[in-house]
Design a protein around this motif. Structure first.
Motif, PDB file in Angstrom:
ATOM      1  N   ASN A 206      47.226 -54.567  11.608  1.00 50.82           N
ATOM      2  CA  ASN A 206      48.148 -55.568  12.146  1.00 50.82           C
ATOM      3  C   ASN A 206      49.086 -54.997  13.195  1.00 50.82           C
ATOM      4  N   TYR A 207      49.549 -53.768  12.965  1.00 53.30           N
ATOM      5  CA  TYR A 207      50.496 -53.151  13.888  1.00 53.30           C
ATOM      6  C   TYR A 207      50.138 -51.680  14.053  1.00 53.30           C
ATOM      7  N   ALA A 208      50.499 -51.149  15.224  1.00 57.37           N
ATOM      8  CA  ALA A 208      50.311 -49.718  15.481  1.00 57.37           C
ATOM      9  C   ALA A 208      51.297 -49.281  16.560  1.00 57.37           C
ATOM     10  N   TRP A 209      51.896 -48.121  16.334  1.00 58.86           N
ATOM     11  CA  TRP A 209      52.768 -47.534  17.346  1.00 58.86           C
ATOM     12  C   TRP A 209      52.720 -46.023  17.236  1.00 58.86           C
ATOM     13  N   GLN A 210      53.189 -45.349  18.288  1.00 60.57           N
ATOM     14  CA  GLN A 210      53.110 -43.890  18.354  1.00 60.57           C
ATOM     15  C   GLN A 210      54.381 -43.317  18.947  1.00 60.57           C
ATOM     16  N   TYR A 211      54.721 -42.107  18.494  1.00 59.91           N
ATOM     17  CA  TYR A 211      55.790 -41.314  19.089  1.00 59.91           C
ATOM     18  C   TYR A 211      55.172 -40.036  19.642  1.00 59.91           C
ATOM     19  N   HIS A 212      55.623 -39.622  20.816  1.00 57.45           N
ATOM     20  CA  HIS A 212      55.146 -38.391  21.435  1.00 57.45           C
ATOM     21  C   HIS A 212      56.335 -37.542  21.866  1.00 57.45           C
ATOM     22  N   LEU A 213      56.197 -36.240  21.713  1.00 58.84           N
ATOM     23  CA  LEU A 213      57.224 -35.290  22.140  1.00 58.84           C
ATOM     24  C   LEU A 213      56.539 -34.130  22.840  1.00 58.84           C
ATOM     25  N   ASP A 214      56.971 -33.837  24.088  1.00 58.54           N
ATOM     26  CA  ASP A 214      56.342 -32.800  24.907  1.00 58.54           C
ATOM     27  C   ASP A 214      57.375 -31.761  25.322  1.00 58.54           C
ATOM     28  N   LEU A 215      56.945 -30.524  25.348  1.00 58.73           N
ATOM     29  CA  LEU A 215      57.762 -29.424  25.850  1.00 58.73           C
ATOM     30  C   LEU A 215      56.894 -28.601  26.791  1.00 58.73           C
ATOM     31  N   GLY A 216      57.280 -28.572  28.081  1.00 59.92           N
ATOM     32  CA  GLY A 216      56.446 -27.889  29.048  1.00 59.92           C
ATOM     33  C   GLY A 216      57.254 -27.197  30.127  1.00 59.92           C
ATOM     34  N   VAL A 217      56.526 -26.651  31.088  1.00 55.40           N
ATOM     35  CA  VAL A 217      57.147 -25.900  32.166  1.00 55.40           C
ATOM     36  C   VAL A 217      56.465 -26.284  33.473  1.00 55.40           C
ATOM     37  N   CYS A 218      57.238 -26.236  34.569  1.00 56.54           N
ATOM     38  CA  CYS A 218      56.725 -26.566  35.888  1.00 56.54           C
ATOM     39  C   CYS A 218      57.059 -25.431  36.850  1.00 56.54           C
ATOM     40  N   TYR A 219      56.062 -24.968  37.589  1.00 58.17           N
ATOM     41  CA  TYR A 219      56.268 -24.004  38.664  1.00 58.17           C
ATOM     42  C   TYR A 219      55.843 -24.672  39.966  1.00 58.17           C
ATOM     43  N   SER A 220      56.765 -24.808  40.906  1.00 61.53           N
ATOM     44  CA  SER A 220      56.462 -25.528  42.135  1.00 61.53           C
ATOM     45  C   SER A 220      57.068 -24.812  43.335  1.00 61.53           C
ATOM     46  N   ARG A 221      56.245 -24.614  44.380  1.00 58.67           N
ATOM     47  CA  ARG A 221      56.738 -24.085  45.648  1.00 58.67           C
ATOM     48  C   ARG A 221      57.039 -25.208  46.639  1.00 58.67           C
ATOM     49  N   LYS A 222      56.364 -26.361  46.470  1.00 52.66           N
ATOM     50  CA  LYS A 222      56.625 -27.494  47.357  1.00 52.66           C
ATOM     51  C   LYS A 222      57.951 -28.183  47.026  1.00 52.66           C
ATOM     52  N   LYS A 223      58.372 -28.106  45.761  1.00 51.49           N
ATOM     53  CA  LYS A 223      59.611 -28.750  45.349  1.00 51.49           C
ATOM     54  C   LYS A 223      60.488 -27.729  44.634  1.00 51.49           C
ATOM     55  N   PRO A 224      61.092 -26.787  45.361  1.00 51.32           N
ATOM     56  CA  PRO A 224      61.982 -25.813  44.706  1.00 51.32           C
ATOM     57  C   PRO A 224      63.287 -26.464  44.298  1.00 51.32           C
ATOM     58  N   ASN A 225      63.933 -25.863  43.323  1.00 47.25           N
ATOM     59  CA  ASN A 225      65.228 -26.356  42.869  1.00 47.25           C
ATOM     60  C   ASN A 225      66.334 -25.825  43.788  1.00 47.25           C
ATOM     61  N   LYS A 226      66.994 -26.731  44.474  1.00 44.81           N
ATOM     62  CA  LYS A 226      68.105 -26.325  45.329  1.00 44.81           C
ATOM     63  C   LYS A 226      69.255 -25.772  44.500  1.00 44.81           C
ATOM     64  N   TYR A 227      69.465 -26.346  43.321  1.00 44.93           N
ATOM     65  CA  TYR A 227      70.475 -25.872  42.376  1.00 44.93           C
ATOM     66  C   TYR A 227      69.757 -25.496  41.089  1.00 44.93           C
ATOM     67  N   SER A 228      70.062 -24.323  40.546  1.00 43.05           N
ATOM     68  CA  SER A 228      69.402 -23.865  39.326  1.00 43.05           C
ATOM     69  C   SER A 228      70.366 -23.012  38.512  1.00 43.05           C
ATOM     70  N   TYR A 229      70.018 -22.825  37.229  1.00 41.26           N
ATOM     71  CA  TYR A 229      70.873 -22.042  36.335  1.00 41.26           C
ATOM     72  C   TYR A 229      70.845 -20.555  36.689  1.00 41.26           C
ATOM     73  N   ILE A 230      69.682 -20.065  37.125  1.00 39.01           N
ATOM     74  CA  ILE A 230      69.529 -18.661  37.489  1.00 39.01           C
ATOM     75  C   ILE A 230      69.373 -18.590  39.002  1.00 39.01           C
ATOM     76  N   HIS A 231      70.270 -17.848  39.666  1.00 36.18           N
ATOM     77  CA  HIS A 231      70.243 -17.713  41.117  1.00 36.18           C
ATOM     78  C   HIS A 231      69.704 -16.334  41.495  1.00 36.18           C
ATOM     79  N   SER A 232      68.806 -16.309  42.469  1.00 36.30           N
ATOM     80  CA  SER A 232      68.273 -15.036  42.939  1.00 36.30           C
ATOM     81  C   SER A 232      69.218 -14.444  43.972  1.00 36.30           C
ATOM     82  N   ARG A 233      69.109 -13.140  44.198  1.00 36.27           N
ATOM     83  CA  ARG A 233      69.959 -12.468  45.174  1.00 36.27           C
ATOM     84  C   ARG A 233      69.674 -12.966  46.597  1.00 36.27           C
TER      85      ARG A 233
END
Length: 237
Positions: A206-233
């Motif tokens: 009669n009924y069905a539902w789902q919960y999903h939880l994801d934990l991942g990482v992204c490495y991107s050169r086309k979209k770098p973070n202008k502001y980040s927690y760790i700053h390079s020299r």
């Protein structure tokens, strides 16, 4: 018509004409590079795809309501663990789009809260979510993605080939850890129609539902973070 009304109309016309002139002048003064082939303005921020991947967990709930009201509902629950791969468009107008593919293995099954050991070893599920997304941020410290779209899942159980089809909502959080690295945390809820598989005749739900939880990482050169927690020299120089 008295003098006050005439003055009001006169100044209103002057203000309207000045506004239109200012807008048209701003368009004339704006330097827009025209593409010679299309005749339209050149697209400066061109669209591209970003991707992230990681671990994923899911919980599926299915309910059968017996015709005899004296009995309580039959509640089936599956707990799954696996991995996901997410594709996300960037710089599209007016919305970006999100496509998430997941693969799962069920490690726990319950019926009315009681454990039900699996009869087969090779059980699995594949999940797909796709829809438009809205992006916004909280002072550049945290980025949010909110998506609403279509959801589909195929699940092999001990008894049936389950096919779910419905709607889902996904809320994602992106944490800009470093210049090219971002941590992604996604949570989603999907409400489905579960009677498209082999269970449709023998055991419709009669009924069905789902919960999903994801934990991942992204490495991107086309979209770098202008502001980040760790700053390079190099960036600080």
């Amino acid at each position: 018509m008295n003098k006050k009304k005439l003055l009001f109309i006169f100044f209103g016309l002057i203000f309207t004409g000045f506004s239109c002139f200012s807008v048209s002048s701003s368009y004339k003064d704006e330097e827009v590079e025209i593409n010679p082939k299309t005749g339209f303005p050149e697209i400066i921020d061109k669209p591209f795809l970003s991707m992230n991947e990681g671990l994923s967990g899911a919980m599926i709930t299915r309910i059968i309501i017996p015709e005899n009201n004296d009995k309580s509902n039959f509640v089936y629950e599956n707990y799954l663990i696996g991995a996901y791969y997410n594709l996300h468009t960037e710089n599209l107008k007016p919305f970006n789009y999100n496509i998430k593919i997941s693969a799962y293995y069920p490690f726990k099954n319950t019926f009315r809260g009681m454990d039900q050991p699996a009869k087969q070893v090779l059980l699995y599920a594949f999940d797909l979510f796709a829809g438009p997304t809205i992006q916004f941020d909280s002072w550049k410290y945290i980025y949010y993605n909110v998506s609403v779209g279509l959801h589909y899942m195929y699940q092999l159980t001990d008894d049936f080939h389950m096919n779910y089809l419905g709607l889902g909502a996904l809320v994602g959080i992106a944490l800009p850890v470093a210049h090219h690295w971002t941590i992604n945390l996604n949570g989603s809820l999907c409400v489905d129609y579960p009677n498209l598989g082999t269970n449709s005749l023998l055991k419709p739900f009669n009924y069905a539902w789902q919960y999903h939880l994801d934990l991942g990482v992204c490495y991107s050169r086309k979209k770098p973070n202008k502001y980040s927690y760790i700053h390079s020299r190099k960036r600080n120089q």
